[in-house]
Design a protein around this motif. Structure first.
Motif, PDB file in Angstrom:
ATOM      1  N   LEU B  98       0.983  -1.038  -0.088  1.00  0.00           N
ATOM      2  CA  LEU B  98       0.043  -0.009  -0.022  1.00  0.00           C
ATOM      3  C   LEU B  98       0.875   1.263  -0.163  1.00  0.00           C
ATOM      4  CD1 LEU B  98      -2.918  -0.989   2.458  1.00  0.00           C
ATOM      5  CD2 LEU B  98      -2.890  -1.004   0.117  1.00  0.00           C
ATOM      6  N   ALA B 102       1.500   4.311  -2.698  1.00  0.00           N
ATOM      7  CA  ALA B 102       1.125   5.848  -2.263  1.00  0.00           C
ATOM      8  C   ALA B 102       2.327   6.762  -2.639  1.00  0.00           C
ATOM      9  CB  ALA B 102       1.112   5.857  -0.735  1.00  0.00           C
ATOM     10  N   ARG B 105       2.276   6.441  -6.930  1.00  0.00           N
ATOM     11  CA  ARG B 105       1.482   6.788  -7.722  1.00  0.00           C
ATOM     12  C   ARG B 105       0.808   8.011  -7.216  1.00  0.00           C
ATOM     13  NH1 ARG B 105      -0.319   2.858 -11.424  1.00  0.00           N
ATOM     14  NH2 ARG B 105       1.478   1.942 -12.447  1.00  0.00           N
ATOM     15  N   HIS B 106       1.056   8.498  -5.973  1.00  0.00           N
ATOM     16  CA  HIS B 106       0.203   9.533  -5.598  1.00  0.00           C
ATOM     17  C   HIS B 106       1.110  10.769  -5.058  1.00  0.00           C
ATOM     18  CE1 HIS B 106      -3.716   7.406  -5.510  1.00  0.00           C
ATOM     19  NE2 HIS B 106      -2.778   6.391  -5.223  1.00  0.00           N
ATOM     20  N   MET B 174       7.570   0.553 -14.122  1.00  0.00           N
ATOM     21  CA  MET B 174       6.491  -0.179 -14.874  1.00  0.00           C
ATOM     22  C   MET B 174       6.049   0.619 -16.161  1.00  0.00           C
ATOM     23  SD  MET B 174       3.709  -2.320 -12.970  1.00  0.00           S
ATOM     24  CE  MET B 174       2.589  -1.077 -13.145  1.00  0.00           C
ATOM     25  N   ASP B 176       3.451   2.464 -18.029  1.00  0.00           N
ATOM     26  CA  ASP B 176       2.070   2.623 -17.614  1.00  0.00           C
ATOM     27  C   ASP B 176       1.129   2.638 -19.128  1.00  0.00           C
ATOM     28  OD1 ASP B 176       2.634   5.022 -18.225  1.00  0.00           O
ATOM     29  OD2 ASP B 176       1.849   6.127 -16.766  1.00  0.00           O
ATOM     30  N   GLN B 180      -3.265   2.589 -19.262  1.00  0.00           N
ATOM     31  CA  GLN B 180      -3.708   3.593 -19.996  1.00  0.00           C
ATOM     32  C   GLN B 180      -4.636   3.059 -21.284  1.00  0.00           C
ATOM     33  OE1 GLN B 180      -0.594   6.305 -21.463  1.00  0.00           O
ATOM     34  NE2 GLN B 180      -0.321   7.055 -19.123  1.00  0.00           N
ATOM     35  N   PRO B 189     -11.553   2.288 -13.179  1.00  0.00           N
ATOM     36  CA  PRO B 189     -10.534   2.134 -12.536  1.00  0.00           C
ATOM     37  C   PRO B 189     -10.126   0.908 -11.578  1.00  0.00           C
ATOM     38  CG  PRO B 189     -11.546   4.206 -12.141  1.00  0.00           C
ATOM     39  CD  PRO B 189     -12.318   3.136 -12.933  1.00  0.00           C
ATOM     40  N   PHE B 193      -7.285  -1.939 -12.187  1.00  0.00           N
ATOM     41  CA  PHE B 193      -6.161  -2.222 -11.350  1.00  0.00           C
ATOM     42  C   PHE B 193      -6.069  -3.744 -10.989  1.00  0.00           C
ATOM     43  CE2 PHE B 193      -5.409  -3.330  -6.670  1.00  0.00           C
ATOM     44  CZ  PHE B 193      -4.386  -2.818  -6.383  1.00  0.00           C
TER      45      PHE B 193
END
Lengths: 310, 280
Positions: B98, B102, B105-106, B174, B176, B180, B189, B193
């Motif tokens: 997790l 974060a 990706r965030h 990776m 992406d 996409q 989404p 995932f």
């Protein structure tokens, strides 16, 4: 799930996140919003509770009244004298541990460089297999591997016999219970920590640069010193750190392979905590070790001129 | 090997060149060989006749393999280590994955502080990690309850960082474009995932889990400080090393080694097959 965002055609996440020091550049293609916090929260809480807070407890414990005990409880007296006493009494194991760690790191660097170089440039299609083989011993118990060194270096073992036959070791000379055995054990146990970062940065070197140096009539040794070595420096720095830090704190090798009279600081801390129950002094020693290591690492990283690594 | 044989470029005599090129490989292989010497001793000793503290190979026997649990306390300790290893792996892999998502990706305030928080436990010596946890448990009044749960807490703590680093590097490396594409084809989404992202990251998660298990299973220094009266396998070996290690310990070491090699090889073969299938 994450709030739907229009997929952007940003390049796949430029630098590895550990190296970017500035917060939040606007065009990294990362999503903003609460989800990031929620995903990070459990891990952050766990580390805060069981890594950051304990560190505070350790610092506090090191300042407790040294006459307290587990039964009577401890009193916070800001006894900075704990540090003076601890260092005065145990400076030899402390320096010994750092010296063992440094010697083992140096040996690892030499052995690890040869191995990493061979894997990166000479292994061809066996590269992956060799990498797996580097990590494979790491999956067998650390203690068992160290105990086998005890067998290998035993007084009537082949190694000692051979060295005595070659007169490199006196007739009653031995390897076990000497610093040589401890350093050898440490160098053995932490070798993968050196090889992997070294490999990662040697593998990135463009072999054409080395060819170019030889085309320009540089002797291979000069080519190595002026091209390969400087380009592999990030790997050298992180490899030496990853090897030195655990090696300096380790006491398994010193206790199993070394002499009982030559203790290292890790073993002192351990026995102060569990056998003697002298928490303040053990905590003070632990703090001293941590501070010394951090200081050495900072000086070293600064000298190596690659601060962006941390 | 093909890389080691570039087209002969005339500045040196070929013999000297051959030696120079292969010298490094030979030296590297020797270093690699040296790392396996102690393992060979462990495997050999698992077939050794004798009870404790034998310093030489006496004679071949399968007794140790047949009666692994002759010393019941060893198998008890092994069982404790396996349980702690599995639970610590589950916990650390979940929390760490997790957190890796974060961080890659965030975007949020305090990302670099979080990166530092995750890096530090890997940089601290184990003796310091262990003693500070012990200081906390003692200060919180848990010094009488040290045992299974305190060991587990400690193991999740030090495995966590390694999981984050492993999964993070897989995620960061990776491409992406597949995700996409899925979004362009109107996948939700959640679908994207579960059907695209997770399968792509999975090798990284699996690697992190394996690393966690072996870190947890093997740990001695942190565990020993926080174990109370609980006995894990490394602690058993440590205690036994003072009075002589039973030969069955080498059986466990051999099994561990073979198992981990097998897992790594299967993983390697799997990823090779996948990448071949993808490149077709």
């Amino acid at each position: 799930m994450a709030p739907p965002t229009t997929p952007t055609l940003a390049p796949p996440d430029a630098p590895p996140p550990s190296t970017d020091l500035a917060d939040a550049e606007p065009d990294t293609g990362r999503k903003r919003g609460l989800t990031g916090y929620l995903l990070l929260l459990p891990a952050a809480v766990w580390l805060a509770l069981f890594f950051v807070v304990p560190f505070y407890s350790l610092a506090a414990t090191s300042l407790y009244d040294p006459s307290g005990s587990d039964f009577r409880g401890y009193e916070m007296t800001y006894a900075f004298g704990n540090y003076v006493d601890a260092v005065q009494e145990y400076w030899t194991p402390l320096l010994r541990a750092l010296a063992y760690g440094a010697a083992a790191t140096l040996i690892c660097l030499v052995l690890g460089y040869v191995l990493a170089y061979a894997i990166a440039f000479r292994a061809g299609r066996w590269k992956n297999l060799m990498l797996v083989l580097v990590i494979a011993p790491f999956f067998t118990s650390f203690l068992l591997r160290t105990l086998s060194w005890k067998l290998i270096l035993a007084d009537d073992g082949y190694v000692v016999d051979t060295l005595q036959f070659l007169h490199l070791l006196g007739d009653d000379g031995r390897l076990l219970a000497t610093p040589v055995a401890v350093v050898a054990g440490l160098a053995y146990n932490f070798l993968p920590f050196m090889v992997l970062p070294l490999y990662a940065s040697i593998d990135k070197i463009d072999p054409r640069l080395i060819e170019a140096s030889s085309d320009l009539y540089a002797h291979p040794a000069v080519g190595f010193l002026k091209v390969t070595w400087p380009l592999s420096l990030p790997g050298v720095v992180s490899g030496t750190l990853l090897t030195f830090i655990p090696a300096a704190g380790d006491y398994i090798n010193a206790q199993l392979l070394g002499s009982p009279n030559q203790r290292v600081i890790g073993s002192v801390i351990q026995s102060q905590f569990t056998d003697a129950g002298d928490y303040p002094s053990a905590a003070a020693l632990s703090m001293v070790l941590m501070v010394l290591i951090v200081a050495l690492v900072l000086v070293y990283v600064r000298r190596a001129g690659t601060e962006e690594l941390l | 090997m093909s890389a080691a044989r570039p087209a002969a470029r005339g500045t040196r005599p070929p013999a000297g060149r051959w030696l120079r090129e292969h010298l490094v490989l030979v030296l590297g292989l020797l270093v690699l060989l040296y790392t396996f010497v102690p393992i060979a001793v462990v495997v050999l000793m698992s077939f050794n006749e004798g009870t404790r503290n034998v310093y030489a190979f006496q004679s071949f026997t399968l007794d140790n393999w047949a009666n692994v649990c002759e010393d019941q306390s060893m198998c008890d300790a092994l069982w404790v280590s396996i349980r702690i290893g599995v639970l610590a792996t589950l916990g650390a892999t979940l929390l760490g994955t997790l957190a890796a998502f974060a961080l890659v990706r965030h975007d949020f305030r305090g990302r670099s502080a979080s990166n530092l928080l995750i890096f530090l436990p890997m940089a601290a010596p184990e003796i310091v990690l262990g003693s500070s946890l012990l200081a906390l448990f003692v200060a919180a009044g848990f010094s009488g309850q040290l045992g299974f749960w305190t060991i587990l807490i400690a193991h999740v703590m030090f495995c966590l960082s390694f999981v984050v680093v492993t999964v993070r590097s897989r995620l960061a490396g990776m491409d992406d474009s597949l995700e996409q594409a899925a979004m362009d084809l109107y996948a939700t989404p959640a679908q994207t995932f579960w059907r695209v992202t997770l399968p792509l990251v999975f090798p990284g998660i699996l690697g992190a889990a394996l690393l966690s298990f072996s870190l947890s299973f093997d740990d001695f220094i942190v565990t020993n400080l926080n174990a109370g009266t609980e006995l894990t396998f490394p602690m058993y070996v440590w205690g036994a090393s003072q009075r002589g290690v039973p030969m069955q310990v080498n059986v466990i070491g051999t099994v561990m080694f073979v198992l981990s090699i097998a897992v790594v090889l299967v993983g390697e073969l799997g990823s090779r097959r996948r990448s071949r299938a993808l490149s077709r």
